[in-house]
Design a protein around this motif. Structure first.
Motif, PDB file in Angstrom:
ATOM      1  N   ALA A   9      -1.252  29.312  64.274  1.00  0.00           N
ATOM      2  CA  ALA A   9      -2.602  28.745  64.346  1.00  0.00           C
ATOM      3  C   ALA A   9      -2.860  27.937  63.082  1.00  0.00           C
ATOM      4  CB  ALA A   9      -3.635  29.848  64.490  1.00  0.00           C
ATOM      5  N   LYS A  10      -3.073  26.663  63.244  1.00  0.00           N
ATOM      6  CA  LYS A  10      -3.273  25.760  62.108  1.00  0.00           C
ATOM      7  C   LYS A  10      -4.757  25.437  61.954  1.00  0.00           C
ATOM      8  CE  LYS A  10      -2.092  20.997  60.744  1.00  0.00           C
ATOM      9  NZ  LYS A  10      -1.196  19.865  61.021  1.00  0.00           N
ATOM     10  N   MET A  11      -5.260  25.627  60.731  1.00  0.00           N
ATOM     11  CA  MET A  11      -6.659  25.303  60.436  1.00  0.00           C
ATOM     12  C   MET A  11      -6.712  24.010  59.644  1.00  0.00           C
ATOM     13  SD  MET A  11      -9.710  26.276  60.954  1.00  0.00           S
ATOM     14  CE  MET A  11     -11.322  25.670  60.441  1.00  0.00           C
ATOM     15  N   THR A  12      -7.620  23.126  60.028  1.00  0.00           N
ATOM     16  CA  THR A  12      -7.803  21.861  59.318  1.00  0.00           C
ATOM     17  C   THR A  12      -9.205  21.805  58.737  1.00  0.00           C
ATOM     18  OG1 THR A  12      -8.570  20.689  61.304  1.00  0.00           O
ATOM     19  CG2 THR A  12      -6.199  20.696  60.885  1.00  0.00           C
ATOM     20  N   ILE A  13      -9.294  21.474  57.451  1.00  0.00           N
ATOM     21  CA  ILE A  13     -10.596  21.301  56.792  1.00  0.00           C
ATOM     22  C   ILE A  13     -10.497  20.101  55.854  1.00  0.00           C
ATOM     23  CG2 ILE A  13     -11.205  23.746  56.924  1.00  0.00           C
ATOM     24  CD1 ILE A  13     -10.491  24.005  53.956  1.00  0.00           C
ATOM     25  N   PRO A  14     -11.613  19.445  55.535  1.00  0.00           N
ATOM     26  CA  PRO A  14     -11.563  18.361  54.548  1.00  0.00           C
ATOM     27  C   PRO A  14     -11.215  18.912  53.176  1.00  0.00           C
ATOM     28  CG  PRO A  14     -13.830  18.922  55.065  1.00  0.00           C
ATOM     29  CD  PRO A  14     -12.982  19.686  56.030  1.00  0.00           C
TER      30      PRO A  14
ATOM     31  N   ARG B  53     -15.209  21.954  68.227  1.00  0.00           N
ATOM     32  CA  ARG B  53     -16.551  22.444  67.886  1.00  0.00           C
ATOM     33  C   ARG B  53     -17.235  21.546  66.862  1.00  0.00           C
ATOM     34  NH1 ARG B  53     -16.284  27.640  70.239  1.00  0.00           N
ATOM     35  NH2 ARG B  53     -14.263  28.680  70.014  1.00  0.00           N
ATOM     36  N   ARG B  54     -16.570  20.490  66.445  1.00  0.00           N
ATOM     37  CA  ARG B  54     -17.117  19.625  65.393  1.00  0.00           C
ATOM     38  C   ARG B  54     -17.579  18.282  65.957  1.00  0.00           C
ATOM     39  NH1 ARG B  54     -12.444  20.175  60.677  1.00  0.00           N
ATOM     40  NH2 ARG B  54     -11.611  22.149  61.461  1.00  0.00           N
ATOM     41  N   SER B  55     -18.528  17.703  65.251  1.00  0.00           N
ATOM     42  CA  SER B  55     -18.920  16.328  65.509  1.00  0.00           C
ATOM     43  C   SER B  55     -18.126  15.377  64.609  1.00  0.00           C
ATOM     44  CB  SER B  55     -20.425  16.150  65.258  1.00  0.00           C
ATOM     45  OG  SER B  55     -20.815  14.816  65.433  1.00  0.00           O
ATOM     46  N   TRP B  56     -17.919  15.806  63.369  1.00  0.00           N
ATOM     47  CA  TRP B  56     -17.162  15.043  62.369  1.00  0.00           C
ATOM     48  C   TRP B  56     -16.007  15.902  61.861  1.00  0.00           C
ATOM     49  CZ3 TRP B  56     -19.032  10.182  60.764  1.00  0.00           C
ATOM     50  CH2 TRP B  56     -20.368   9.883  61.091  1.00  0.00           C
TER      51      TRP B  56
ATOM     52  N   THR C 213     -13.697  12.034  64.948  1.00  0.00           N
ATOM     53  CA  THR C 213     -15.090  12.325  65.265  1.00  0.00           C
ATOM     54  C   THR C 213     -15.175  12.550  66.770  1.00  0.00           C
ATOM     55  OG1 THR C 213     -15.755  10.028  65.671  1.00  0.00           O
ATOM     56  CG2 THR C 213     -15.833  10.811  63.391  1.00  0.00           C
ATOM     57  N   GLU C 214     -16.300  13.059  67.233  1.00  0.00           N
ATOM     58  CA  GLU C 214     -16.394  13.413  68.644  1.00  0.00           C
ATOM     59  C   GLU C 214     -16.276  12.205  69.566  1.00  0.00           C
ATOM     60  OE1 GLU C 214     -20.190  15.092  69.757  1.00  0.00           O
ATOM     61  OE2 GLU C 214     -21.149  14.141  68.048  1.00  0.00           O
ATOM     62  N   GLU C 215     -16.473  10.988  69.041  1.00  0.00           N
ATOM     63  CA  GLU C 215     -16.356   9.789  69.878  1.00  0.00           C
ATOM     64  C   GLU C 215     -14.921   9.584  70.371  1.00  0.00           C
ATOM     65  OE1 GLU C 215     -19.959   9.227  67.343  1.00  0.00           O
ATOM     66  OE2 GLU C 215     -17.900   9.861  66.983  1.00  0.00           O
TER      67      GLU C 215
ATOM     68  N   PHE D  73     -17.799  20.853  58.210  1.00  0.00           N
ATOM     69  CA  PHE D  73     -17.322  21.849  57.257  1.00  0.00           C
ATOM     70  C   PHE D  73     -18.190  21.829  56.001  1.00  0.00           C
ATOM     71  CE2 PHE D  73     -14.865  23.231  53.601  1.00  0.00           C
ATOM     72  CZ  PHE D  73     -14.415  24.474  54.023  1.00  0.00           C
ATOM     73  N   PHE D  74     -18.465  20.632  55.477  1.00  0.00           N
ATOM     74  CA  PHE D  74     -19.286  20.529  54.270  1.00  0.00           C
ATOM     75  C   PHE D  74     -20.657  21.169  54.482  1.00  0.00           C
ATOM     76  CE2 PHE D  74     -16.985  16.327  53.024  1.00  0.00           C
ATOM     77  CZ  PHE D  74     -15.903  17.055  52.553  1.00  0.00           C
TER      78      PHE D  74
END
Length: 380
Positions: free
Chosen positions: A141-146, A76-79, A350-352, A84-85
């Motif tokens: 379920a593992k959550m990743t955030i900066p 669901r993220r681009s970066w 990143t989404e690329e 998140f920020f």
């Protein structure tokens, strides 16, 4: 079999013997839907439905690989960090004059700006985690955030024109504001059922680089003082986490379309980071000599060390005996049952995405699970 492996046993708590950093290559369905949203051809709800289907499929593939922890691939993220920020109170994503440079490759020109005091409220990633947890079933379920240190790095260090706003009277108040927002985030994710939280952070990659340390000093910034501040911020953010919530940190030297931005071993930061950060584990990049040798691991205390010996930047599959040999080298410094195995980074920060195929990505993950199973055996 190396003698260090004689008493190597499996592990039922995160981080697991075979683990991963979190992001996976975006499927074409998600890429196409995101483009259609940008063109106004579909709605946010329609995009979410496509993402839901892709995440359900991804979770099943992770389970089939034999992984104990599953993520939503950051689909669901681009970066890996900016989304998140941008969901924090007081921050807004914006277009910048230029992107960040990874070995001559320029990222999209985006960042976040600080407009008000930072807070954690109705963050959209709480719902993202809830969906993942429902898909995970009996798996973790593992959550990743900066990490909170990464937020400071993006706002105040990477942006050389940054001036601390008046609503933070001092540098200490600024750091405390970041830590408080993250403390609230940790509590919110725990309430949502998260027991495995990973903080992603490339600021340490910069602090490992002699070139980048010199550049910081030229700007009047003490890299060692910055390292201490960052450990303090992280420790404050996670200080109140419940005993059954494992919090780890992933550290690398950049990961954008299979490129990188920093080189240098962990020696400059290890005495502060490894010895003083109150984390449950470290995911450490170790797939090339750019990360140095294992000697800085002597500063590790009781944390788990997840060795990133398998590259997520290339599709070429590693040799199992070579990987086992390197695990044995690390086990001469850190006890074998404090070690685990993973890719050195995600496959799509990143989404690329990186320059390998989905088939190669899954071959890497199966390789990690199989190699770990041959090293760490169930206790008898």
């Amino acid at each position: 079999m190396p003698t260090q492996f004689e008493n190597a046993t499996t592990r039922d708590l995160p981080p697991f013997r075979a683990d991963h950093v979190g992001s996976f290559l975006r499927p074409e369905s998600v890429k196409e839907a995101r483009l259609q949203l940008q063109e106004g051809k579909i709605s946010e709800d329609e995009l979410r439905a496509v993402e839901d289907d892709a995440i359900r499929d991804l979770v099943e593939k992770q389970k089939q690989c034999g992984l104990q922890a599953v993520t939503d691939g950051e689909f669901r993220r681009s970066w890996w960090h900016l989304d998140f920020f941008a969901g924090l109170e007081g921050l807004t994503k914006k277009v910048t004059e230029k992107g960040f440079v990874f070995q001559g490759v320029h990222t999209r020109a985006e960042s976040v700006v600080l407009e008000d005091e930072i807070g954690f409220g109705e963050h959209p990633m709480l719902q993202h985690f809830a969906f993942l947890k429902a898909c995970a079933g009996a798996h973790t379920a593992k959550m990743t955030i900066p990490s909170p240190a990464m937020l400071h790095f993006v706002l105040a260090i990477r942006n050389e024109q940054f001036k601390r706003p008046g609503f933070y009277a001092t540098e200490d108040a600024f750091a405390e504001g970041i830590a408080k927002a993250y403390k609230d985030a940790v509590a919110a994710f725990y309430a949502a059922g998260c027991r495995y939280l990973q903080l992603d952070d490339t600021s340490w990659g910069g602090l490992c680089s002699e070139e980048q340390r010199a550049a910081l000093k030229a700007r009047g910034i003490d890299p060692d003082g910055l390292a201490k501040r960052y450990v303090d911020i992280v420790n404050a953010a996670i200080a109140d986490r419940p005993a059954d919530m494992m919090v780890t940190m992933h550290i690398c030297r950049g990961n954008y379309r299979s490129t990188w931005f920093a080189s240098g071993g962990y020696d400059p930061v290890a005495p502060e980071l490894f010895a003083n950060a109150k984390l449950d584990g470290f995911f450490l990049e170790y797939d090339t000599d750019r990360a140095g040798d294992f000697s800085p691991l002597r500063h590790i205390k009781n944390q788990q060390v997840v060795l990133g010996l398998v590259s997520s930047k290339t599709g070429e599959l590693e040799n199992a005996e070579d990987v086992k040999e390197r695990i044995a080298e690390a086990a001469a410094i850190v006890p074998i049952n404090q070690l685990c195995l993973s890719p050195q980074c995600g496959f799509s920060s990143t989404e690329e995405g990186n320059t390998l195929s989905e088939a190669e990505q899954w071959a890497k993950m199966r390789f990690i699970v199989e190699t770990a199973a041959s090293v760490w055996k169930p206790a008898t």
